[in-house]
Design an enzyme around this catalytic site. Sequence first.
Site, PDB file in Angstrom:
ATOM      1  N   GLY A  74      -8.536  46.954  -1.225  1.00  0.00           N
ATOM      2  CA  GLY A  74      -7.821  45.377  -0.985  1.00  0.00           C
ATOM      3  C   GLY A  74      -6.611  45.374  -1.762  1.00  0.00           C
ATOM      4  O   GLY A  74      -6.420  46.368  -2.902  1.00  0.00           O
ATOM      5  N   CYS A 101     -12.444  52.158  -3.492  1.00  0.00           N
ATOM      6  CA  CYS A 101     -11.273  51.220  -3.787  1.00  0.00           C
ATOM      7  C   CYS A 101     -11.446  49.945  -4.598  1.00  0.00           C
ATOM      8  O   CYS A 101     -12.677  50.078  -4.860  1.00  0.00           O
ATOM      9  CB  CYS A 101      -9.734  51.489  -3.547  1.00  0.00           C
ATOM     10  SG  CYS A 101      -8.708  51.495  -3.860  1.00  0.00           S
ATOM     11  N   TYR A 102     -11.095  48.787  -4.007  1.00  0.00           N
ATOM     12  CA  TYR A 102     -11.614  47.997  -4.812  1.00  0.00           C
ATOM     13  C   TYR A 102     -13.483  47.226  -4.959  1.00  0.00           C
ATOM     14  O   TYR A 102     -13.292  45.957  -5.031  1.00  0.00           O
ATOM     15  CB  TYR A 102     -10.738  46.558  -3.561  1.00  0.00           C
ATOM     16  CG  TYR A 102     -11.211  45.563  -3.925  1.00  0.00           C
ATOM     17  CD1 TYR A 102     -10.303  44.556  -4.881  1.00  0.00           C
ATOM     18  CD2 TYR A 102     -11.985  44.704  -3.472  1.00  0.00           C
ATOM     19  CE1 TYR A 102     -10.624  43.133  -5.381  1.00  0.00           C
ATOM     20  CE2 TYR A 102     -12.191  43.024  -4.217  1.00  0.00           C
ATOM     21  CZ  TYR A 102     -11.583  42.696  -4.388  1.00  0.00           C
ATOM     22  OH  TYR A 102     -11.920  41.277  -5.241  1.00  0.00           O
ATOM     23  N   HIS A 188      -9.269  57.157  -1.885  1.00  0.00           N
ATOM     24  CA  HIS A 188      -9.945  56.617  -0.311  1.00  0.00           C
ATOM     25  C   HIS A 188     -10.155  57.780   0.426  1.00  0.00           C
ATOM     26  O   HIS A 188      -9.240  58.305   1.294  1.00  0.00           O
ATOM     27  CB  HIS A 188      -8.354  55.934   0.466  1.00  0.00           C
ATOM     28  CG  HIS A 188      -7.744  54.727   0.352  1.00  0.00           C
ATOM     29  ND1 HIS A 188      -8.349  53.608   0.260  1.00  0.00           N
ATOM     30  CD2 HIS A 188      -7.299  54.527  -1.391  1.00  0.00           C
ATOM     31  CE1 HIS A 188      -7.722  52.305  -0.062  1.00  0.00           C
ATOM     32  NE2 HIS A 188      -7.330  52.979  -1.860  1.00  0.00           N
ATOM     33  N   GLU A 190     -11.159  57.720   3.095  1.00  0.00           N
ATOM     34  CA  GLU A 190     -11.145  57.281   4.901  1.00  0.00           C
ATOM     35  C   GLU A 190      -9.359  57.616   5.830  1.00  0.00           C
ATOM     36  O   GLU A 190      -9.332  58.454   7.187  1.00  0.00           O
ATOM     37  CB  GLU A 190     -10.775  55.923   5.484  1.00  0.00           C
ATOM     38  CG  GLU A 190      -9.752  55.496   4.824  1.00  0.00           C
ATOM     39  CD  GLU A 190      -9.518  54.807   3.150  1.00  0.00           C
ATOM     40  OE1 GLU A 190      -9.633  54.109   3.594  1.00  0.00           O
ATOM     41  OE2 GLU A 190     -10.902  55.203   3.158  1.00  0.00           O
ATOM     42  N   SER A 242      -3.198  47.483  36.695  1.00  0.00           N
ATOM     43  CA  SER A 242      -1.861  48.114  35.599  1.00  0.00           C
ATOM     44  C   SER A 242      -1.272  49.228  35.554  1.00  0.00           C
ATOM     45  O   SER A 242      -0.173  49.762  35.884  1.00  0.00           O
ATOM     46  CB  SER A 242      -1.805  47.796  34.130  1.00  0.00           C
ATOM     47  OG  SER A 242      -2.227  48.343  33.303  1.00  0.00           O
ATOM     48  N   GLY A 243      -2.588  50.601  35.582  1.00  0.00           N
ATOM     49  CA  GLY A 243      -2.064  52.169  35.773  1.00  0.00           C
ATOM     50  C   GLY A 243      -2.317  52.339  34.238  1.00  0.00           C
ATOM     51  O   GLY A 243      -2.028  53.749  34.463  1.00  0.00           O
ATOM     52  N   GLY A 244      -2.117  52.303  32.652  1.00  0.00           N
ATOM     53  CA  GLY A 244      -2.537  52.209  31.941  1.00  0.00           C
ATOM     54  C   GLY A 244      -3.833  53.042  31.614  1.00  0.00           C
ATOM     55  O   GLY A 244      -4.802  52.374  32.137  1.00  0.00           O
ATOM     56  N   VAL A 245      -4.019  53.101  30.965  1.00  0.00           N
ATOM     57  CA  VAL A 245      -5.111  54.283  29.973  1.00  0.00           C
ATOM     58  C   VAL A 245      -6.727  53.265  30.420  1.00  0.00           C
ATOM     59  O   VAL A 245      -7.484  52.984  30.363  1.00  0.00           O
ATOM     60  CB  VAL A 245      -5.158  54.830  29.192  1.00  0.00           C
ATOM     61  CG1 VAL A 245      -5.081  54.067  27.649  1.00  0.00           C
ATOM     62  CG2 VAL A 245      -6.315  55.149  28.898  1.00  0.00           C
ATOM     63  N   ASP A 246      -6.166  51.617  29.833  1.00  0.00           N
ATOM     64  CA  ASP A 246      -7.583  51.518  29.824  1.00  0.00           C
ATOM     65  C   ASP A 246      -8.231  50.630  30.787  1.00  0.00           C
ATOM     66  O   ASP A 246      -8.989  50.574  31.038  1.00  0.00           O
ATOM     67  CB  ASP A 246      -7.004  49.364  28.311  1.00  0.00           C
ATOM     68  CG  ASP A 246      -6.233  50.503  26.818  1.00  0.00           C
ATOM     69  OD1 ASP A 246      -7.316  51.575  26.580  1.00  0.00           O
ATOM     70  OD2 ASP A 246      -5.496  49.393  26.541  1.00  0.00           O
ATOM     71  N   SER A 247      -6.774  50.287  31.838  1.00  0.00           N
ATOM     72  CA  SER A 247      -7.145  49.316  32.201  1.00  0.00           C
ATOM     73  C   SER A 247      -7.949  50.661  34.054  1.00  0.00           C
ATOM     74  O   SER A 247      -8.669  50.244  34.406  1.00  0.00           O
ATOM     75  CB  SER A 247      -6.290  48.666  33.377  1.00  0.00           C
ATOM     76  OG  SER A 247      -5.344  49.476  34.321  1.00  0.00           O
ATOM     77  N   ALA A 248      -7.536  51.370  33.864  1.00  0.00           N
ATOM     78  CA  ALA A 248      -7.936  53.231  34.589  1.00  0.00           C
ATOM     79  C   ALA A 248      -9.196  53.382  34.207  1.00  0.00           C
ATOM     80  O   ALA A 248     -10.425  53.703  35.018  1.00  0.00           O
ATOM     81  CB  ALA A 248      -7.038  53.923  34.389  1.00  0.00           C
ATOM     82  N   LYS A 385      -8.815  52.474  20.747  1.00  0.00           N
ATOM     83  CA  LYS A 385      -7.669  53.640  21.598  1.00  0.00           C
ATOM     84  C   LYS A 385      -8.805  54.967  21.939  1.00  0.00           C
ATOM     85  O   LYS A 385      -8.513  55.744  22.903  1.00  0.00           O
ATOM     86  CB  LYS A 385      -6.819  53.074  21.673  1.00  0.00           C
ATOM     87  CG  LYS A 385      -5.710  54.702  22.798  1.00  0.00           C
ATOM     88  CD  LYS A 385      -5.238  53.105  23.739  1.00  0.00           C
ATOM     89  CE  LYS A 385      -4.769  51.942  23.951  1.00  0.00           C
ATOM     90  NZ  LYS A 385      -4.472  51.973  24.985  1.00  0.00           N
TER      91      LYS A 385
END
Length: 529
Positions: A74, A101-102, A188, A190, A242-248, A385
């Site tokens: 943080g 870290c924090y 860090h 990550e 919509s044709g995007g990956v999420d909606s597909a 994603k």
Amino acid sequence: MAEPSSQRGAPERAGAFDTSEFDRVLVVDFGAQYAQLIARRVREANVYSEIVPHTTSAEEMLARRPKGIVLSGGPSSVYADRAPSLDPAVYESGVPLLGICYGAQLLARDLGGEVARTGSGEYGRTPAVPVAPSRLLGGWESPSAVWMSHADSITRAPVGSTVTAGAPGAPVAAFEDVVRGVYGVQFHPEVVHTDRGQEVLERFLLEVCGCRPTWTRASVAEHAVAAVRSAVGTGRVLCALSGGVDSAVVAALVARAVGDQLTCVLVDTGLMRAGEAEQVEETFRRQFEVDLVHVRAADRFLAALEGVVDPEQKRKRIGELFIRIFEEVARDLSDVRFLAQGTLYPDVVESGEGEAATIKSHHNVGGLPEEMDLELVEPLRLLFKDEVRAVGEELGLPEEIVWRQPFPGPGLAVRVVGEVTAERVEIVRRADAVVLEEVRRAGLDRELWQAFAVLPAVRSVGVMGDERTYAYPIVVRAVTSEDAMTADWARLPYDVLERISGRIINEVPGVNRVAYDVTSKPPGTIEWE
């Protein structure tokens, strides 16, 4: 169709799968730039993670039955006024803790150690030197490069802890109390700049916490399908496609779950990319034989956006009109109760649900109307994603869909800064097509998270054909990212930028200047609005 509810209310949600079968790790957010990245790294170790605000009580955390708790970094000093803190009861919970870290400084301060301002911060890659055997660091026998970003330093580890590593600007770079289950690292793990960071996280998750690595793309897909089937039952579902990956991926999940109970709805807003509506119809109606309703609504969306310049209002108007159109389609069908959409975890975080600050209201979260007839089905709501792409591959979607670049739900409306008009949309659409064509031509499309064109609400003077022009500039934006929560501007080759600029100026009427956006996220966002 069932009669609409006599009393409309805030949107209900269904279809989010039950995560109780997975071992769970909580990531406590202290305002860190990389809190979401920590959560993703945990999931990359095949362990389910959730982000919770630091204000969450110990009782609330323990009710989720975590196998481990990670305290993020943080921006604050632990000694600053109103510095974020943790419910002290967490320390006595018996759940293993890892402070980063924090988070490590907080453990040191609260558990009898010492944090001090050393007069010199430490930023960037630096060697961490092992000084004692460590369960967390495992077989570190020589210095390893780690990523530091801190002003304060831990000068004395918590009571009962052993210092296991040091660094030039951090005498206590790592400590642990195996008996108490308390671990801390000043660096860090990550970020990719820490050479053995993922190993550190996996030792904490698998060896210290005893988590089972069962959060896999196969198990996620299986649970998501089962959750949709359970939530929907015999009802009919509309899917916003919509044709995007999420909606597909959502369409594939729902189709796998309920088969011919699904009808996909493509709303052509007039704000889509060049040729996109035709491509979606070809792919899903003909290739996948999906029941698809194509609604042509460009005039309605442009009318709704007339005179609107505030980006939040744009998103909200677009979000509401989407819902109203879906409701109209539902009234023409029978027994439609559910609307499936591709809401992701970052959408929820950025839209400011719960404790999170609102970065921008995604049209499918903060842009939804307060009253809806349809119940939402959001099987991807807990996923990042990259996890969505993995699920898409698991479901057998083709590569060209799974790896398509993200496109905002409000479409080109948020790439036209200021008022949205048919003329301005067409300018940015044509410029955007040039950007995508040249990126693909250069073989860079898989390296970039997104590449697109933006039309600012200004004009500039230029000279074309020996005559003065007063036309629009186009801003080209290209970024690299892993999850859209953070992003870096892409270092596109000069010859690619030259081709993009030359083609836009020569092929897109109304444009006389091209600029390149070199802003990362933060401080900027990926989209301009």
